[in-house]
Design a protein around this motif. Sequence first.
Motif, PDB file in Angstrom:
ATOM      1  N   GLU A   8      45.194  48.124  34.876  1.00 50.21           N
ATOM      2  CA  GLU A   8      44.218  47.048  34.724  1.00 50.21           C
ATOM      3  C   GLU A   8      44.899  45.914  33.985  1.00 50.21           C
ATOM      4  OE1 GLU A   8      39.922  46.341  32.570  1.00 50.21           O
ATOM      5  OE2 GLU A   8      40.412  48.341  33.335  1.00 50.21           O
ATOM      6  N   ARG A  11      42.898  40.127  35.192  1.00 49.50           N
ATOM      7  CA  ARG A  11      42.038  39.838  36.342  1.00 49.50           C
ATOM      8  C   ARG A  11      42.068  40.892  37.438  1.00 49.50           C
ATOM      9  NH1 ARG A  11      44.357  34.269  38.313  1.00 49.50           N
ATOM     10  NH2 ARG A  11      46.268  35.367  37.791  1.00 49.50           N
ATOM     11  N   THR A  71      43.682  44.573  43.700  1.00 48.13           N
ATOM     12  CA  THR A  71      42.272  44.213  43.860  1.00 48.13           C
ATOM     13  C   THR A  71      41.849  43.354  42.672  1.00 48.13           C
ATOM     14  OG1 THR A  71      41.387  46.131  42.684  1.00 48.13           O
ATOM     15  CG2 THR A  71      41.784  46.403  45.041  1.00 48.13           C
ATOM     16  N   LEU A  72      40.891  42.458  42.912  1.00 50.68           N
ATOM     17  CA  LEU A  72      40.307  41.692  41.817  1.00 50.68           C
ATOM     18  C   LEU A  72      39.341  42.601  41.072  1.00 50.68           C
ATOM     19  CD1 LEU A  72      39.581  38.339  43.680  1.00 50.68           C
ATOM     20  CD2 LEU A  72      41.480  38.834  42.126  1.00 50.68           C
ATOM     21  N   LYS A  73      39.205  42.411  39.769  1.00 54.34           N
ATOM     22  CA  LYS A  73      38.334  43.270  38.955  1.00 54.34           C
ATOM     23  C   LYS A  73      36.888  43.299  39.442  1.00 54.34           C
ATOM     24  CE  LYS A  73      40.421  43.742  34.434  1.00 54.34           C
ATOM     25  NZ  LYS A  73      40.327  43.396  33.023  1.00 54.34           N
ATOM     26  N   ASN A  74      36.406  42.171  39.925  1.00 55.66           N
ATOM     27  CA  ASN A  74      34.989  42.114  40.296  1.00 55.66           C
ATOM     28  C   ASN A  74      34.716  42.649  41.701  1.00 55.66           C
ATOM     29  OD1 ASN A  74      36.257  40.037  41.618  1.00 55.66           O
ATOM     30  ND2 ASN A  74      34.705  38.497  41.148  1.00 55.66           N
ATOM     31  N   THR A  75      35.740  43.134  42.372  1.00 56.68           N
ATOM     32  CA  THR A  75      35.572  43.693  43.716  1.00 56.68           C
ATOM     33  C   THR A  75      36.607  44.790  43.908  1.00 56.68           C
ATOM     34  OG1 THR A  75      35.697  43.237  46.085  1.00 56.68           O
ATOM     35  CG2 THR A  75      37.057  41.876  44.690  1.00 56.68           C
ATOM     36  N   ASP A  76      36.358  45.707  44.787  1.00 59.49           N
ATOM     37  CA  ASP A  76      37.329  46.761  45.068  1.00 59.49           C
ATOM     38  C   ASP A  76      38.098  46.458  46.351  1.00 59.49           C
ATOM     39  OD1 ASP A  76      38.599  49.215  44.393  1.00 59.49           O
ATOM     40  OD2 ASP A  76      37.415  50.228  45.933  1.00 59.49           O
ATOM     41  N   HIS A 104      44.543  33.873  48.185  1.00 52.54           N
ATOM     42  CA  HIS A 104      44.778  34.055  46.747  1.00 52.54           C
ATOM     43  C   HIS A 104      46.129  33.527  46.289  1.00 52.54           C
ATOM     44  CE1 HIS A 104      41.075  36.346  46.473  1.00 52.54           C
ATOM     45  NE2 HIS A 104      41.438  36.936  47.590  1.00 52.54           N
TER      46      HIS A 104
END
Length: 182
Positions: A8, A11, A71-76, A104
């Motif tokens: 992690e 972002r 992956t972005l934290k707010n989505t998988d 991106h």
Amino acid sequence: MKQLPTFETERLILRDVEEKDLNAMFDYLSDREVVKHMGLAPAVFLEDVRNELDWYTSIKEEGTGMRWGITLKNTDQMIGSCGFLNRAPKHHRAEIGFELSRNHWGRGIASEAIHAVLSYGFQKLGLERVEALIETENLASQNMVERNGFQREGLLRHYEYTLGNFDDLLMYSLLRSEWKHR
């Protein structure tokens, strides 16, 4: 088969790539601009992407590499991948590779992912040297690895044969001592 550790960052979540990621991978691996410096033709069928996923599995099983899904934290949803290939444990070195969905680009996401992967490589895998082989026309990747401390070592002429062409590649490297001092 053993799962890769999950990382992690500020972002991102970097995690093992799974079957559920095939459609997301297809989205960016079918983009000609994304794959033009990867030695791959744009994916046309989901089976093309399955071959890439199978390669991720094979290098992990063989011990020659490992690839994390970005992956972005707010989505998988997977937006790219990053990891090691051509790993030579006897020589404490590996090559780093990465790609990212065009949506991106230019946001520092690849650098953020590479930093996490490099930390794992130097701290947990005992790497002394990480190499990046980049096509001469791929200025964005050259600039990105240079910003991350890699040094250009030279030109490897006709180093790879992909898609019917011999490709010249630039060799970059980052040593453990250089990474520690960043």
